[in-house]
Every structure is written in structure tokens, then in C-alpha cells.
Design a protein around this motif. Structure first.
Motif, PDB file in Angstrom:
ATOM      1  N   LYS A  97     -13.252 -11.146   9.309  1.00 41.20           N
ATOM      2  CA  LYS A  97     -14.237 -11.862   9.360  1.00 41.20           C
ATOM      3  C   LYS A  97     -13.995 -13.403   8.871  1.00 41.20           C
ATOM      4  O   LYS A  97     -13.085 -13.387   7.999  1.00 41.20           O
ATOM      5  CB  LYS A  97     -15.142 -11.347   8.265  1.00 41.20           C
ATOM      6  N   SER A  98     -14.578 -14.268   9.712  1.00 39.03           N
ATOM      7  CA  SER A  98     -14.542 -15.860   9.190  1.00 39.03           C
ATOM      8  C   SER A  98     -16.042 -16.209   9.004  1.00 39.03           C
ATOM      9  O   SER A  98     -16.920 -16.330  10.132  1.00 39.03           O
ATOM     10  CB  SER A  98     -13.799 -16.597  10.537  1.00 39.03           C
ATOM     11  N   GLY A  99     -16.409 -16.450   7.932  1.00 40.83           N
ATOM     12  CA  GLY A  99     -17.728 -16.711   7.757  1.00 40.83           C
ATOM     13  C   GLY A  99     -18.691 -15.614   7.429  1.00 40.83           C
ATOM     14  O   GLY A  99     -18.204 -14.691   6.820  1.00 40.83           O
TER      15      GLY A  99
ATOM     16  N   GLN B  60      -6.239 -17.285   7.213  1.00 42.02           N
ATOM     17  CA  GLN B  60      -7.390 -17.961   7.576  1.00 42.02           C
ATOM     18  C   GLN B  60      -8.735 -17.254   7.687  1.00 42.02           C
ATOM     19  O   GLN B  60      -9.779 -17.883   7.438  1.00 42.02           O
ATOM     20  CB  GLN B  60      -7.118 -18.667   9.040  1.00 42.02           C
ATOM     21  N   PHE B  61      -8.719 -15.738   7.293  1.00 35.61           N
ATOM     22  CA  PHE B  61      -9.875 -15.038   7.570  1.00 35.61           C
ATOM     23  C   PHE B  61     -10.376 -14.770   6.057  1.00 35.61           C
ATOM     24  O   PHE B  61      -9.539 -14.334   5.071  1.00 35.61           O
ATOM     25  CB  PHE B  61      -9.473 -13.716   8.406  1.00 35.61           C
ATOM     26  N   ASP B  62     -11.598 -14.591   6.114  1.00 34.13           N
ATOM     27  CA  ASP B  62     -12.097 -14.529   4.599  1.00 34.13           C
ATOM     28  C   ASP B  62     -12.295 -13.216   4.252  1.00 34.13           C
ATOM     29  O   ASP B  62     -12.302 -12.815   3.187  1.00 34.13           O
ATOM     30  CB  ASP B  62     -13.669 -15.021   4.872  1.00 34.13           C
TER      31      ASP B  62
ATOM     32  N   PRO C 203     -17.645 -13.779  16.781  1.00 35.26           N
ATOM     33  CA  PRO C 203     -18.326 -13.133  15.569  1.00 35.26           C
ATOM     34  C   PRO C 203     -19.821 -12.771  15.863  1.00 35.26           C
ATOM     35  O   PRO C 203     -20.532 -13.564  16.585  1.00 35.26           O
ATOM     36  CB  PRO C 203     -18.120 -14.601  14.843  1.00 35.26           C
TER      37      PRO C 203
ATOM     38  N   LYS D 188      -6.966 -15.620   1.279  1.00 35.47           N
ATOM     39  CA  LYS D 188      -7.566 -15.600   2.753  1.00 35.47           C
ATOM     40  C   LYS D 188      -6.315 -14.764   3.357  1.00 35.47           C
ATOM     41  O   LYS D 188      -5.126 -14.250   2.844  1.00 35.47           O
ATOM     42  CB  LYS D 188      -6.846 -16.896   3.656  1.00 35.47           C
TER      43      LYS D 188
END
Length: 537
Positions: free
Chosen positions: A36-38, A346-348, A54, A331
Motif C-alpha cells: 500500500k502507498s497512500g 517506500q510503502f506505507d 492501486p 516504511k
């Protein structure tokens, strides 16, 4: 997974408590990784390139070339995508499991658990099941709510049985809890809370004696707990390793153990091969490196217990192929076996399903609960024309006779009188039933008056209160619609009806359906004389 911290907490719980369950091989490298990113989950390849954009509020690991995903936005639903990101089975389900042994369980809105194949075709429906778990070793565990014993006494309670892939009940519901079939054996719990094992015919092959089954059979051994300590038994129920550790978890030929609050490894005979020294330890899972927490950070050790990748990560999971998932500065990223980043942090977030798969090959989505709510039974139970065999305009005397009530059962000062309390209609619905009348009147008593029961007092209203729980909790609007549809010979009074109250009338009575603040009422009343005549009982 709702928070970053839940990831670490969940993995620790899985290891320390090691709730036994269905497991699959996680030896093959995951080609598409959910991250997940965002706001939404996406899928990336092993180089970090986005392959599926996404768009999902929840996502699972691909199994049998299908991944279970949940749509975003209002009223999200579950479905299955193929590796090109297209839906192989459309998102129409309220809940679902991942595929295992070519079948998945799905639940539609107000539906019962249903098993489908990879084409989305229905193979089995378990109408009365409360919960169903994934197939393992050809059988799936399911539960029912048992309400009565052999003498008809209402006792409640949940009982578990097992069904085969043809939908045939292989082992009748009789256990307080069950595990998954593994190597032809399944852990079962009796009513006293003790655990044993049955075979596929339901025969008890290892007697009830354990406090807990930590892990089912793997390599002809199972991890059990007795007197708060974990040990290892063979397929005859005999101890291979006496209960002595705080916890144990299978790791191929060896076992992760917890002793004095620290984690290490022992062999299949109980000999310690890596001293308990780590705050947390995750399995090698057939690899040459295992993730451990030493001090405040995670690193990786080899099979001799030597640190190969220095502790430096906030969290770390077992290697899958040549990549391992790690967390740094809140991250997520992926490293190789030299500890170098292949995909920078970099991923949430990651799905909990991914963490569980990397730990033991299992899934977060391995069971579903029914959403079925029997609205028809409730509508049938409510008698609008003659509630409980009575008519509007009948008297207190009629009610007393009907319900075998005495003077003390009627309220002296309030008009409502409870006749039925908490009657069970279905597993998720019960009712209360009142009659309305000015049941007492003042009569002379010397210089004063006293209140006495007036057996000729007219009943001018009946009221059903419906208490909805479980699957019925969010079905009030559907129930309201069903009751309205059942009314024949009535006309809706649009001037009196609102969003929460619907009023229907015929020549002599009104029906008010009220759904407000979690309470649901159906009230049948005599119309005022200017609108209609009272009907005698």
C-alpha cells in the motif's frame, strides 16, 4: 491490517501463540506482492515495478493464480482477480476466503456460506452454518448454533462438524471447537475444554487430554500444551518432547522454542541447537536465513545461530525466494540475502495476509461467517390481524385468559402491559409483546378510592418489539420493507409516515412500523372513532 503497529503485533502473536491452522507451502517466490502507498493496495513485481494499479481496500497473496481483493469506496465488496489485474470472479461478496484445494467460501449479502470453484460456480451451500473454514485435507470445518438438548431444553452453544467437497456432512457437529485436518488428523475440543484428535471417520484416535493444540500434525508430530507448557507428541499421542517450553512452533525438521522469555531452536528430540537468546524469532521456512530480533532491532541469522545480516530493521519477516520484507522508519521495503535493498523502503503498509503467508504459508482469510438473517420467520411470527390470537377491542379478561395472567401482571398506572418477554424467533431475533389498555380504574372505598383491575377494559393497541442481534443488527431496513410488503388491504398514510415511521391503515385499524435508534416496533392500534369503529374481541 489497520495500522503499521498491527503488522508487528500480529506476527508476534502468530508465533508466540501459534494458533494451529490450515497451512500451505510458501516455498515458491511471490511474483506479485501486495503493498500500500497512500489509500489503496496495489501489486508490484520483485523489482518494485507497479503491475496492478492501486485500487483495493484489502488484498491478499495470489494463490492458484487468483488473489482475493476488496473494492474501495462505498459499500465495498470482495472478489478475485487474476494476475493481469482483471476480475476473474466479480466483486459481489460481503466476505470470502482465499482459494485452498480449488475451492473458496463466499458469503453474499444476507446469504449463507457457499463454496465456489475458480470459475465462480457454486458447488456447496451450507444454509444453517454459522461459520465455515477453508478446506484442508479434503474437509472443511463448519459450526452450527445448537439450541436444544435431547430432551428439548434450550441450552444454546456452538457445535462444530466437518463437510466434504461434495457438501456431504462427513462428521456431524458435536465438538466445542476444531482445527484443520492435517495428515489425516484433526484437533477437536470437548465440552470440558480438553483437546484430542480424530481421524477422517470422526473416531477419537488421541484422547482428550491437552489444554491447547498449538499446531496440528506436521511430519507426524503435533505441538500441544499441558499445564501451560508446550511439548511435542507423535501420531499415537505419546510425548516425543515433554511439555517444557513456553511455546513451540514447527520449522521444518526443527522447532522454534520460547524459554524464559527468549526464543531459540531445538531439534525434533528436544535438544537445543540455537540457544534461546532472541526477543522474537521467525522461522527459517526452508531457507538458510531466519529473521530475529536482538535488542531493539531485527536482523538475520544462519542455521548455526550466527548473525549474517546485522540487526538494523524495525521489523523483518522470513525470506521468500531471494527477497525479505523489512520495515525501516515506518516504511516497508525488500532486501536481498546480503542485506541490501532491492526495493527501497517506500510503502506505507502491507496486508496482514502477506505477513501470515510469509510466516507459515497460511492466510488471514481462511474462514467466513454467515450473513443470513431469516426475515421470513420474523414476518410470519407477527400476526397483524389477530396478534397472538386476539383482536383489537377485546378486553383485559380476554388477555388474562389467553396468557394466564393475574392482576399483579398488569401495570396499575401505565397503559402498556408486557405479556411476552424475550421470546426467541431465530438465532438473531427475539421479541417482546405488549397490550395497551387502561387496565385499572378508581372505585369508592369508604372515604377514599382504590384502583382495581377492570376486566372489561378495552385493548386499544398491541405492540411487538423486535430485538435484532448478530446478523440481524444491520437488517432493520430490510425487515421494515418485508413487513410493509406483507400488509394486504392497508393503505400507507403518507401524511403521518416519516423516514423512521411508516403508518398503514385499513377501515378499522392502523399499523405503525417504527425503526428508530436501534429499536424496532410494530404497533397495531384501533383507529379513532371518527376514522373507524372499534372491533370487538
Amino acid at each position: 491490517m489497520k495500522t503499521k503497529n498491527k503488522f508487528l503485533a500480529a506476527t508476534v502473536i502468530i508465533l508466540v501463540l501459534s494458533s494451529f491452522g490450515c497451512s500451505e507451502s510458501n516455498d515458491s517466490a511471490i511474483k506479485l506482492i501486495p503493498v500500500k502507498s497512500g489509500k489503496d493496495f496495489q501489486y508490484i513485481d520483485q523489482e518494485g515495478k507497479i503491475v496492478i494499479n492501486p485500487q483495493f481496500s484489502e488484498a491478499s497473496v495470489f494463490r492458484n493464480n487468483l488473489a482475493l481483493v476488496k473494492t474501495s469506496g462505498e459499500n465495498p465488496k470482495w472478489g478475485f482477480i487474476s494476475e493481469d489485474g482483471k476480475y476473474a470472479i466479480m466483486p459481489t461478496y460481503k466476505s470470502a476466503t482465499v482459494f485452498n484445494e480449488d475451492l473458496a467460501w463466499v458469503v453474499s449479502e444476507n446469504g449463507s456460506p457457499t463454496a465456489i470453484n475458480k470459475n465462480g460456480e457454486i458447488k456447496i451451500t451450507l444454509q444453517d452454518a454459522e461459520e465455515v473454514r477453508n478446506f484442508n485435507d479434503g474437509l472443511a470445518a463448519y459450526s452450527i448454533i445448537e439450541r436444544k438438548d435431547s430432551s428439548g431444553v434450550d441450552i444454546g452453544g456452538i457445535k462444530w462438524g466437518l463437510v466434504d467437497k461434495d457438501g456431504k456432512v462427513k462428521i456431524n457437529p458435536q465438538f466445542s471447537n476444531v482445527g484443520f485436518f492435517e495428515e489425516g488428523k484433526c484437533a477437536v475440543q470437548n465440552s470440558e475444554g480438553k483437546w484430542g484428535f480424530i481421524d477422517k471417520e470422526g473416531k477419537l484416535i488421541i484422547n482428550y487430554q491437552f489444554e491447547e493444540i498449538i499446531e496440528g500434525f506436521k511430519n507426524d508430530k503435533a505441538v500441544v500444551s499441558l499445564n501451560g507448557k508446550a511439548g511435542l507428541i507423535d501420531d499415537n499421542g505419546k510425548y516425543v518432547i515433554n511439555p517444557q517450553f513456553s511455546s513451540m512452533m514447527n520449522d521444518g525438521e526443527n522447532y522454534i522454542i520460547m524459554q524464559d522469555g527468549k526464543f531459540g531452536w531445538c531439534d525434533k528430540e528436544g535438544k537445543i541447537i540455537i540457544n534461546p537468546q532472541f526477543e522474537i524469532a521467525f522461522p527459517f521456512s526452508g531457507d538458510e536465513l531466519a529473521a530475529v530480533k536482538s535488542g531493539k532491532s531485527f536482523g538475520y541469522i544462519n542455521l548455526e545461530g550466527k548473525i549474517i545480516i546485522n540487526p538494523q530493521f524495525d521489523a523483518a519477516l522470513p525470506f521468500n525466494g531471494n527477497l525479505a520484507l523489512v520495515m525501516s522508519s515506518q516504511k516497508y521495503g525488500f532486501i536481498d540475502k546480503e542485506g541490501k535493498y532491492v526495493i527501497n523502503p517506500q510503502f506505507d503498509n502491507i496486508p496482514e495476509d502477506l505477513a501470515i503467508f510469509l510466516l507459515n504459508g497460511s492466510s488471514e482469510y481462511n474462514r467466513v461467517k454467515t450473513d443470513y438473517f431469516n426475515i421470513g420467520a420474523i414476518v410470519s411470527r407477527i400476526n397483524i390481524l389477530t396478534p397472538e390470537g386476539l383482536k383489537l377491542g377485546c378486553t383485559i379478561s380476554n388477555v388474562s385468559s389467553k396468557f394466564n395472567k393475574s392482576e399483579t401482571d398488569f401495570s396499575r398506572y401505565a397503559p402498556e402491559h408486557l405479556m411476552i418477554s424475550n421470546e426467541k424467533i431465530t438465532n438473531d431475533a427475539s421479541l417482546n409483546y405488549w397490550v395497551y389498555a387502561d387496565a385499572f380504574q378508581e372505585v369508592p372505598d369508604g372515604w377514599y378510592t382504590k384502583r382495581v383491575l377492570n376486566e372489561n377494559a378495552i385493548i386499544y393497541r398491541f405492540c411487538y418489539e423486535l430485538i435484532l442481534t448478530g446478523n440481524g443488527y444491520d437488517k432493520q431496513d430490510a425487515l421494515k420493507t418485508a413487513i410493509e410488503t406483507s400488509l394486504t388491504g392497508y393503505t400507507k398514510d403518507t401524511t403521518l409516515s416519516t423516514k423512521v415511521v411508516s403508518v398503514y391503515k385499513n377501515a378499522k385499524q392502523s399499523v405503525e412500523i417504527r425503526n428508530q435508534n436501534g429499536r424496532f416496533f410494530v404497533m397495531i392500534s384501533i383507529l379513532p372513532k371518527e376514522e373507524g369503529d372499534a372491533e370487538g374481541g
